[in-house]
Structures are given as C-alpha cells and as structure tokens.
Design a protein around this motif. Sequence first.
Motif, PDB file in Angstrom:
ATOM      1  N   ARG A  97     -51.666 -18.712  21.108  1.00 18.09           N
ATOM      2  CA  ARG A  97     -50.633 -18.597  22.765  1.00 18.09           C
ATOM      3  C   ARG A  97     -49.237 -18.425  22.065  1.00 18.09           C
ATOM      4  O   ARG A  97     -48.035 -17.622  22.372  1.00 18.09           O
ATOM      5  N   ASP A  98     -48.557 -18.806  20.776  1.00 21.82           N
ATOM      6  CA  ASP A  98     -48.080 -19.321  20.015  1.00 21.82           C
ATOM      7  C   ASP A  98     -47.597 -18.576  18.535  1.00 21.82           C
ATOM      8  O   ASP A  98     -47.197 -18.529  17.637  1.00 21.82           O
ATOM      9  N   ASN A  99     -48.630 -17.489  18.693  1.00 24.47           N
ATOM     10  CA  ASN A  99     -49.572 -17.125  17.562  1.00 24.47           C
ATOM     11  C   ASN A  99     -48.994 -14.928  17.409  1.00 24.47           C
ATOM     12  O   ASN A  99     -49.906 -15.123  18.175  1.00 24.47           O
ATOM     13  N   PRO A 100     -48.219 -14.404  17.024  1.00 24.46           N
ATOM     14  CA  PRO A 100     -47.466 -13.009  17.412  1.00 24.46           C
ATOM     15  C   PRO A 100     -49.348 -12.491  16.635  1.00 24.46           C
ATOM     16  O   PRO A 100     -49.636 -11.131  17.106  1.00 24.46           O
ATOM     17  N   VAL A 101     -49.813 -12.650  15.386  1.00 26.20           N
ATOM     18  CA  VAL A 101     -51.113 -12.216  14.985  1.00 26.20           C
ATOM     19  C   VAL A 101     -52.037 -11.720  15.948  1.00 26.20           C
ATOM     20  O   VAL A 101     -53.032 -11.126  16.013  1.00 26.20           O
ATOM     21  N   LEU A 102     -52.247 -13.270  16.485  1.00 23.44           N
ATOM     22  CA  LEU A 102     -53.826 -13.121  17.208  1.00 23.44           C
ATOM     23  C   LEU A 102     -53.089 -12.427  18.671  1.00 23.44           C
ATOM     24  O   LEU A 102     -54.348 -11.630  19.935  1.00 23.44           O
ATOM     25  N   SER A 103     -52.377 -12.922  19.420  1.00 24.64           N
ATOM     26  CA  SER A 103     -51.900 -12.549  20.617  1.00 24.64           C
ATOM     27  C   SER A 103     -51.737 -11.495  20.974  1.00 24.64           C
ATOM     28  O   SER A 103     -52.029 -10.462  22.197  1.00 24.64           O
ATOM     29  N   LEU A 104     -51.150 -10.374  20.379  1.00 24.52           N
ATOM     30  CA  LEU A 104     -50.963  -8.774  20.269  1.00 24.52           C
ATOM     31  C   LEU A 104     -52.196  -8.460  20.538  1.00 24.52           C
ATOM     32  O   LEU A 104     -52.800  -7.466  21.486  1.00 24.52           O
ATOM     33  N   PRO A 105     -53.627  -8.734  19.829  1.00 27.67           N
ATOM     34  CA  PRO A 105     -55.099  -7.940  19.454  1.00 27.67           C
ATOM     35  C   PRO A 105     -55.150  -8.597  20.746  1.00 27.67           C
ATOM     36  O   PRO A 105     -56.074  -8.109  21.506  1.00 27.67           O
ATOM     37  N   LEU A 106     -54.672 -10.034  21.313  1.00 27.44           N
ATOM     38  CA  LEU A 106     -56.042 -10.357  22.292  1.00 27.44           C
ATOM     39  C   LEU A 106     -54.953  -9.621  23.558  1.00 27.44           C
ATOM     40  O   LEU A 106     -55.861  -9.463  24.454  1.00 27.44           O
ATOM     41  N   ALA A 107     -53.577  -9.233  23.850  1.00 25.96           N
ATOM     42  CA  ALA A 107     -53.358  -8.550  24.807  1.00 25.96           C
ATOM     43  C   ALA A 107     -53.354  -7.160  25.488  1.00 25.96           C
ATOM     44  O   ALA A 107     -53.839  -6.328  26.394  1.00 25.96           O
ATOM     45  N   PHE A 108     -54.275  -6.699  24.123  1.00 22.90           N
ATOM     46  CA  PHE A 108     -54.222  -5.036  23.865  1.00 22.90           C
ATOM     47  C   PHE A 108     -55.922  -5.285  24.446  1.00 22.90           C
ATOM     48  O   PHE A 108     -56.000  -4.253  25.629  1.00 22.90           O
ATOM     49  N   GLY A 109     -56.758  -6.381  23.832  1.00 25.70           N
ATOM     50  CA  GLY A 109     -58.042  -6.549  24.055  1.00 25.70           C
ATOM     51  C   GLY A 109     -57.810  -6.393  25.997  1.00 25.70           C
ATOM     52  O   GLY A 109     -59.342  -5.815  26.575  1.00 25.70           O
ATOM     53  N   PHE A 110     -57.230  -7.205  25.790  1.00 29.16           N
ATOM     54  CA  PHE A 110     -57.314  -7.774  28.200  1.00 29.16           C
ATOM     55  C   PHE A 110     -56.497  -6.357  28.825  1.00 29.16           C
ATOM     56  O   PHE A 110     -57.360  -6.443  29.987  1.00 29.16           O
ATOM     57  N   LEU A 111     -55.623  -5.611  28.249  1.00 32.58           N
ATOM     58  CA  LEU A 111     -55.551  -4.395  29.051  1.00 32.58           C
ATOM     59  C   LEU A 111     -56.667  -3.593  28.582  1.00 32.58           C
ATOM     60  O   LEU A 111     -57.028  -2.259  29.587  1.00 32.58           O
ATOM     61  N   LEU A 112     -57.571  -3.572  27.640  1.00 33.99           N
ATOM     62  CA  LEU A 112     -58.891  -2.769  27.771  1.00 33.99           C
ATOM     63  C   LEU A 112     -60.056  -2.558  28.158  1.00 33.99           C
ATOM     64  O   LEU A 112     -60.151  -2.044  29.187  1.00 33.99           O
ATOM     65  N   ALA A 113     -59.622  -4.114  29.073  1.00 36.86           N
ATOM     66  CA  ALA A 113     -60.848  -4.913  29.841  1.00 36.86           C
ATOM     67  C   ALA A 113     -60.238  -3.967  31.194  1.00 36.86           C
ATOM     68  O   ALA A 113     -61.391  -3.424  31.578  1.00 36.86           O
ATOM     69  N   VAL A 114     -59.398  -4.215  31.612  1.00 37.84           N
ATOM     70  CA  VAL A 114     -58.746  -4.223  32.735  1.00 37.84           C
ATOM     71  C   VAL A 114     -58.568  -2.244  33.537  1.00 37.84           C
ATOM     72  O   VAL A 114     -59.502  -1.973  33.808  1.00 37.84           O
ATOM     73  N   VAL A 115     -58.962  -1.865  32.207  1.00 37.50           N
ATOM     74  CA  VAL A 115     -58.744  -0.535  31.867  1.00 37.50           C
ATOM     75  C   VAL A 115     -60.268   0.096  32.185  1.00 37.50           C
ATOM     76  O   VAL A 115     -60.919   0.791  33.376  1.00 37.50           O
ATOM     77  N   GLY A 116     -61.015  -0.427  31.393  1.00 32.93           N
ATOM     78  CA  GLY A 116     -62.973  -0.476  31.774  1.00 32.93           C
ATOM     79  C   GLY A 116     -62.909  -0.866  33.119  1.00 32.93           C
ATOM     80  O   GLY A 116     -63.930   0.159  33.372  1.00 32.93           O
ATOM     81  N   LEU A 117     -62.018  -1.880  33.312  1.00 31.82           N
ATOM     82  CA  LEU A 117     -63.119  -2.579  34.672  1.00 31.82           C
ATOM     83  C   LEU A 117     -62.602  -1.361  36.085  1.00 31.82           C
ATOM     84  O   LEU A 117     -63.064  -1.260  36.321  1.00 31.82           O
ATOM     85  N   LEU A 118     -61.245  -0.336  35.545  1.00 29.96           N
ATOM     86  CA  LEU A 118     -60.801   0.176  37.494  1.00 29.96           C
ATOM     87  C   LEU A 118     -61.924   1.553  36.841  1.00 29.96           C
ATOM     88  O   LEU A 118     -61.972   1.819  38.074  1.00 29.96           O
ATOM     89  N   LEU A 119     -62.214   1.992  36.123  1.00 35.44           N
ATOM     90  CA  LEU A 119     -62.963   3.062  35.599  1.00 35.44           C
ATOM     91  C   LEU A 119     -64.231   2.980  35.535  1.00 35.44           C
ATOM     92  O   LEU A 119     -64.713   3.776  35.148  1.00 35.44           O
ATOM     93  N   LEU A 120     -64.883   1.561  35.837  1.00 33.65           N
ATOM     94  CA  LEU A 120     -66.378   1.659  35.757  1.00 33.65           C
ATOM     95  C   LEU A 120     -67.219   2.502  36.710  1.00 33.65           C
ATOM     96  O   LEU A 120     -67.981   2.959  36.798  1.00 33.65           O
TER      97      LEU A 120
END
Length: 331
Positions: free
Chosen positions: A47-70
Amino acid sequence: MLAALLFLIPASFFVLGMVRDRRRLSNAIWLGIALVMLLLLLADVGRDNPVLSLPLAFGFLLAVVGLLLLPLALLANGLVMVRREGRSLGNLLSLLAGLALLGEMAYFGWGILQPNDWVRGSAIGLFLVSAYIAFLFVSLLLYSVVYGRTGRRSGFDGIIVLGAGLIGSRVPKLLANRLDRAMRLYHRDRAAGRSPVIVVTGGKGADEEVSEAFAMREYLVERGISADDVVMEDQATTTDENLSYSKALLSERGHTGRVVAVTNNYHVFRTAVLSRNQGLRLQVIGAPTAWYFVPSAFLREFVALLVRNPVVHGLACLVLMAGGLALTQIG
C-alpha cells in the motif's frame, strides 16, 4: 500481522493436506483461500511501497481485462469444439459457459442501476454466486496443475490406462496419447530393472466395433510391448469401474505394489479423487491433450466434481443470493 496470519492458516492446511494425501479435494480449496489471502497480504504490504504497489496495480488491471475477455474466449473455443468435435452437450460446455458469463455481466450492469431493491439485490446475489463458482473453478484448475506436476514418475508395478472412445476399432489421438505415456512409463521402469504390467481398461460402446481394451492392447503390442505384459479389462464403462476392476485384476495376479493410472491431463485430478473415494492407493499421471479440447473437457470435470456435493454448493449459492438481496433491503 493479521493479514499474514490469515494467509498462514490456509497455507498450513494446504501443506498438511498435501503431505497426508495429495488426492484430497479440500487441498484445492485451501490452495484457493491461501492465494486470495496472499494477494490481500501483498496489497496491504504494498500500500505504501511503490515497488510493490505498481506491479500489483498492473496485475489487477490484467485480471480485470482477462475477466472481461474470458466470455469471448469461451465462445470462440466453443465454436472450435463444435466444428471439430460435433454438437454433443460436452462439446458445447465452453460455448454455454461463455453465453452464461455474458448474460450475467449484462444483467449485473443493468440490474445494479435499477431503482427496484429486489432487482438490484438479485443482480448482486448473482454476482456473488458467480464469484463463488469462479473461485472454485480457479482453485480446482490450479490444484489440478499442482497435482499433475508432483508425485512419482517411476517405480510402478502396475500401469492402468483408462479407456476413451474409439472410432470404430481405431484408437483416436486422445486415447493414443494415454497409451504413449503409459509406454514411456513402462520402458522407464523396465530399464530400471522392474517388471511392470499394463492394464488396458474399457468396455465396448454401442458405436464401437471392438472393446476399448482390445483396441488398446493391439495398439501397444504393435509398438513392441510384450503381449504377456498387457492385461485386458473389457467390462468397465465408467472411470470408477475402470479403477476398481483394474486394481482387482492386478491383485489377482499378485501385483500389490505401487500402481499408477494414466489418463489425459484434464482428467487427472478427478480420477485421483475417485480413487481416494474408493480407498485405492494409486497415483494418476496425465497425458497431453489438444489445446482446443482442454477448456470444454475441464469444464466437464469441474461440473462432475461439483455435483458430488450438491447440497453444500446449493446451500452456499442460496446463502450468497440471499445475502445480495439482504444488502439492498438493509440499504
């Protein structure tokens, strides 16, 4: 601290279940819960660590896109299955699942905006039910991969090859893959000084010229396997019967050591669950399957595992549906 504890508890149950028996259905559920808790833990830490938060946000975005395309991917796969394999109910599963997902998404998007509490509540409830089914599906899919890639790969006294449909009297590619995998196991153990036997199992279907076991035996013998090392079981019509009849044949011949069953990779975990329910001590190994066949085939396996506990899953869906309705009434 709490997030770490919520991850460690299901992770510990998962590891314990794997140690006790890899064929336990509950292992898949604990794996799914542990992964969800791990994601929450990573989100809390990052949450307060950009090293982790950016990859997590990107992963979440990919998951949402994957769900919509499924749903679209399932529809495309369903069309391929119908074109290549025919219009049986089993071959239509991915197409039907894609249509159901599209319908649920459309209803949720429409229903959540309606002023009527019951309509909004039903939309939320259906979303929760879909999320529950999706969680079970992903958990079983991931654990099937884990199960298929762990365990022994040699040291067997008996190799059971589960039957599949024939084309007249000819062994199709799906079944040939199982037999080829069994031959690799057989030659590996023979090279190590063991003397395994191969049990080919499967009765004669209404549209088949010979029993599956007979065609499988001919396939193996033509490729250099000694006829003395191939045992036919030609009465079974289900996976349960494949396993129990074959194990009985091995016991009658004095083969009481380690046994492995060979099937296609999508069918591995359900076969393992069935063997455990029968009290049989054996491992299951998968053979490769054509890519387009896997989605529909695994959906069949998923449905077959769900219907083994209809009361539990039915009650869970009713509770989630009622919870969705209750949320709008409280609001």
